[in-house]
Enzyme design. Sequence first.
Site, short mmCIF file in Angstrom:
data_model
loop_
_atom_site.label_atom_id
_atom_site.label_comp_id
_atom_site.label_asym_id
_atom_site.label_seq_id
_atom_site.Cartn_x
_atom_site.Cartn_y
_atom_site.Cartn_z
N GLY A 21 -2.15 7.42 1.70
CA GLY A 21 -1.55 8.24 2.75
C GLY A 21 -0.25 8.93 2.38
O GLY A 21 0.33 9.63 3.20
N ALA A 26 -7.02 7.59 -3.34
CA ALA A 26 -5.75 7.44 -2.60
C ALA A 26 -4.60 8.21 -3.23
O ALA A 26 -4.47 8.29 -4.45
CB ALA A 26 -5.34 5.98 -2.45
N GLY A 27 -3.77 8.78 -2.36
CA GLY A 27 -2.53 9.42 -2.79
C GLY A 27 -2.63 10.90 -3.06
O GLY A 27 -1.63 11.55 -3.36
N ALA A 60 -8.95 11.03 1.92
CA ALA A 60 -9.16 11.09 3.36
C ALA A 60 -8.05 11.89 4.02
O ALA A 60 -8.23 13.02 4.44
CB ALA A 60 -9.25 9.69 3.94
N THR A 61 -6.84 11.25 4.05
CA THR A 61 -5.72 11.81 4.78
C THR A 61 -5.42 13.26 4.41
O THR A 61 -5.10 14.07 5.28
CB THR A 61 -4.45 10.97 4.50
OG1 THR A 61 -4.81 9.60 4.57
CG2 THR A 61 -3.37 11.25 5.52
N LYS A 64 -16.76 -0.42 -0.59
CA LYS A 64 -15.47 -0.05 -1.16
C LYS A 64 -14.55 -1.23 -0.91
O LYS A 64 -14.16 -1.51 0.22
CB LYS A 64 -14.90 1.22 -0.52
CG LYS A 64 -13.48 1.49 -0.98
CD LYS A 64 -12.82 2.68 -0.33
CE LYS A 64 -11.30 2.59 -0.55
NZ LYS A 64 -10.57 3.73 -0.03
#
EC number: 2.8.1.10
Lengths: 264, 63
Positions: free
Chosen positions: A166, A192-193, A214-215, A105
């Site tokens: 994040g 992301a986001g 992830a987050t 990645k």
Amino acid sequence: MEPQTFGRTDPALTIAGKSFGSRLILGTGGAANHAQLAEAITASGTELVTVALRRVDPNASGSVLDVIEKCGVDILPNTAGCFTAEQAVRTARLAREAFATDWIKLEVIGDEDTLLPDPVELLEAAEILVREGFTVLPYTSDDPILARRLEETGCAAVMPLAAPIGTGLGVRNPHNLALICEHANVPVICDAGIGTASDAALAMELGCSAVLLATAVTRAADPALMAAAMRDAVNAGRAARLAGRIPKRHLAKASSTFEGMADL
Amino acid sequence: MKIELNGEAREGIATVAEAIAAVTEARRGIAAAVNGEVVPRSEWDRPLTDGDAVEVLTATQGG
């Protein structure tokens, strides 16, 4: 976890010739501990998780690699934290050595405040890594032209952001994301986001092949429950995409016919 | 001979393998670089020279 497609044909997500039963890719960053991470991975149904490469911590107890092995999922190393093509290329080479995988990645960020990709460095790194035989999955901005350039370079997928890493802001530019999906000939993975399940569903409805987050899971109050919600959201979004949504209309359109109305 | 190992000055380390052993017992999931260039597993017995900067890396949680 098979999507609920009621027997409709939905070819599996295939990246660089490898098929995945899940369209959710889970990042491992932010988990409070390994037990919580393992529970989230299992609940998400993912078959691919990301890790970062960092200096060995002599005091660390256990390794994230043990968690990944126990869960039976594949590993996708990232180049998180790299600001230049040179740094990212070196990190990718080290990751290949450490984890015996050509998959990377590719993440080359422009500054610490936004963590937005640096498009110039990203493209340069992608060119080098493709030449060196890597399977490159670049984290990119939601720019259709840059996505095309990355695909032309030979990347195995393109991974446009929904919003900065994040932030949990969800899909900020659905039009661009849809454009990227419309034109890409490689899987588009929204990366992301994502903040909550409806964000993941929207990304899939717009035509993304998969979602990487992830987050949103690891920092949720209940990570495993959010992981399960994301699994269902990705499946729901995918099914809705395949089903073909109705066009949006300005005025109402009755679903009950006016024909045969009683004269009351 | 002085080297830098994961950012710290160290002495008495002669090879890449010794540098790795100085920070971890693990061998799986480990990669090493000397002066920014990856050292393949098959070359971990490579001797270090004075002033080398050695990085020993592994997987950590990350998005």
